[in-house]
Design a protein around this motif. Structure first.
Motif, PDB file in Angstrom:
ATOM      1  N   UNK A 153       0.830  -1.207   0.000  1.00  0.00           N
ATOM      2  CA  UNK A 153       0.000   0.000   0.000  1.00  0.00           C
ATOM      3  C   UNK A 153       0.863   1.255   0.000  1.00  0.00           C
ATOM      4  N   UNK A 154       2.113   1.127   0.450  1.00  0.00           N
ATOM      5  CA  UNK A 154       3.048   2.256   0.474  1.00  0.00           C
ATOM      6  C   UNK A 154       4.048   2.150  -0.676  1.00  0.00           C
ATOM      7  N   UNK A 155       3.618   1.595  -1.801  1.00  0.00           N
ATOM      8  CA  UNK A 155       4.532   1.314  -2.913  1.00  0.00           C
ATOM      9  C   UNK A 155       5.197   2.548  -3.507  1.00  0.00           C
ATOM     10  N   UNK A 156       4.631   3.731  -3.305  1.00  0.00           N
ATOM     11  CA  UNK A 156       5.228   4.951  -3.856  1.00  0.00           C
ATOM     12  C   UNK A 156       5.826   5.829  -2.766  1.00  0.00           C
ATOM     13  N   UNK A 157       5.988   5.283  -1.575  1.00  0.00           N
ATOM     14  CA  UNK A 157       6.609   5.996  -0.459  1.00  0.00           C
ATOM     15  C   UNK A 157       8.055   5.523  -0.389  1.00  0.00           C
ATOM     16  N   UNK A 158       8.987   6.463  -0.484  1.00  0.00           N
ATOM     17  CA  UNK A 158      10.403   6.107  -0.549  1.00  0.00           C
ATOM     18  C   UNK A 158      11.254   7.172   0.141  1.00  0.00           C
ATOM     19  N   UNK A 159      12.122   6.742   1.045  1.00  0.00           N
ATOM     20  CA  UNK A 159      13.068   7.648   1.690  1.00  0.00           C
ATOM     21  C   UNK A 159      12.456   8.563   2.732  1.00  0.00           C
ATOM     22  N   UNK A 160      11.333   8.171   3.298  1.00  0.00           N
ATOM     23  CA  UNK A 160      10.580   9.040   4.206  1.00  0.00           C
ATOM     24  C   UNK A 160      10.842   8.695   5.668  1.00  0.00           C
ATOM     25  N   UNK A 161      11.205   9.689   6.485  1.00  0.00           N
ATOM     26  CA  UNK A 161      11.189   9.485   7.937  1.00  0.00           C
ATOM     27  C   UNK A 161       9.801   9.894   8.457  1.00  0.00           C
ATOM     28  N   UNK A 162       8.890   8.957   8.553  1.00  0.00           N
ATOM     29  CA  UNK A 162       7.490   9.234   8.888  1.00  0.00           C
ATOM     30  C   UNK A 162       7.333   9.523  10.380  1.00  0.00           C
ATOM     31  N   UNK A 163       6.939  10.760  10.741  1.00  0.00           N
ATOM     32  CA  UNK A 163       6.697  11.037  12.152  1.00  0.00           C
ATOM     33  C   UNK A 163       5.437  10.314  12.632  1.00  0.00           C
ATOM     34  N   UNK A 164       5.586   9.544  13.685  1.00  0.00           N
ATOM     35  CA  UNK A 164       4.445   8.868  14.316  1.00  0.00           C
ATOM     36  C   UNK A 164       4.505   9.318  15.774  1.00  0.00           C
ATOM     37  N   UNK A 165       4.138  10.582  15.956  1.00  0.00           N
ATOM     38  CA  UNK A 165       4.415  11.249  17.234  1.00  0.00           C
ATOM     39  C   UNK A 165       3.240  12.075  17.745  1.00  0.00           C
ATOM     40  N   UNK A 166       2.043  11.760  17.284  1.00  0.00           N
ATOM     41  CA  UNK A 166       0.874  12.496  17.759  1.00  0.00           C
ATOM     42  C   UNK A 166       0.874  13.953  17.357  1.00  0.00           C
ATOM     43  N   UNK A 167       1.658  14.310  16.330  1.00  0.00           N
ATOM     44  CA  UNK A 167       1.709  15.688  15.862  1.00  0.00           C
ATOM     45  C   UNK A 167       2.802  16.532  16.492  1.00  0.00           C
ATOM     46  N   UNK A 168       3.635  15.918  17.335  1.00  0.00           N
ATOM     47  CA  UNK A 168       4.658  16.680  18.082  1.00  0.00           C
ATOM     48  C   UNK A 168       5.583  17.475  17.175  1.00  0.00           C
ATOM     49  N   UNK A 169       6.150  16.850  16.135  1.00  0.00           N
ATOM     50  CA  UNK A 169       7.070  17.588  15.277  1.00  0.00           C
ATOM     51  C   UNK A 169       6.357  18.608  14.403  1.00  0.00           C
ATOM     52  N   UNK A 170       5.061  18.455  14.219  1.00  0.00           N
ATOM     53  CA  UNK A 170       4.294  19.431  13.430  1.00  0.00           C
ATOM     54  C   UNK A 170       4.128  20.744  14.187  1.00  0.00           C
TER      55      UNK A 170
END
Length: 118
Positions: free
Chosen positions: A99-116
Motif C-alpha cells: 500500500x506504500x509502494x510509492x513511499x520512498x526515503x521518508x522518515x514518517x513522524x508517528x508522534x501524535x503531531x509533536x514535530x508538526x
C-alpha cells in the motif's frame, strides 16, 4: 535482476529537534534518518523501498523509568498522550506493505503531531 521488498528503520522524534539530555541518542537516531535516505537512493532503483518511522513518546518498558516525565513529553503533542506500541507497529506495517509502494526515503513522524507543532 533480483530486487524488491521494503526496509523500515526506526528513528525517533529526538532526531528532529534538540532534547536536553538526549544529544547522543538523538544524533545517533538522526544518523538512522540519513541512512534511510541514502539507502532509498541506493536501493530504490533495485526495487527496494527504504523508509523510517520516527516515533514520539511511546509507553513501553524502555521509558518506564521516566515515570511522569513521559507523560509531560507526550503532553507537548496535539494528542496529549504517549503512543501505544501497537500504534507504532501499524505505521511500520503500512510502510512495509505494498500500500506504500510509492513511499520512498521518508522518515514518517508517528508522534501524535509533536514535530508538526514543535
Amino acid at each position: 535482476m533480483r530486487g524488491g521488498g521494503a526496509i523500515v528503520n526506526v528513528s525517533t522524534t529526538a532526531a528532529a529537534f534538540g532534547v536536553a539530555g538526549l544529544a547522543l541518542y538523538g544524533s545517533s537516531k538522526a544518523a538512522v534518518v540519513l541512512m534511510t535516505e541514502a539507502w532509498a537512493a541506493e536501493y530504490g532503483p533495485r526495487g527496494v523501498r527504504v523508509n523510517a518511522v520516527r516515533p514520539g513518546a511511546v509507553r513501553t518498558e524502555g521509558p518506564a523509568g521516566m515515570g511522569e516525565h513521559l507523560d509531560v513529553l507526550a503532553a507537548q503533542a496535539p494528542v496529549c498522550r504517549p503512543a501505544e506500541p501497537e500504534e507504532i507497529a501499524e505505521a511500520i506495517a503500512y510502510l512495509a506493505d505494498d500500500a506504500a509502494s510509492f513511499v520512498q526515503g521518508v522518515p514518517l513522524p508517528v508522534d501524535g503531531g509533536r514535530t508538526a507543532v514543535c
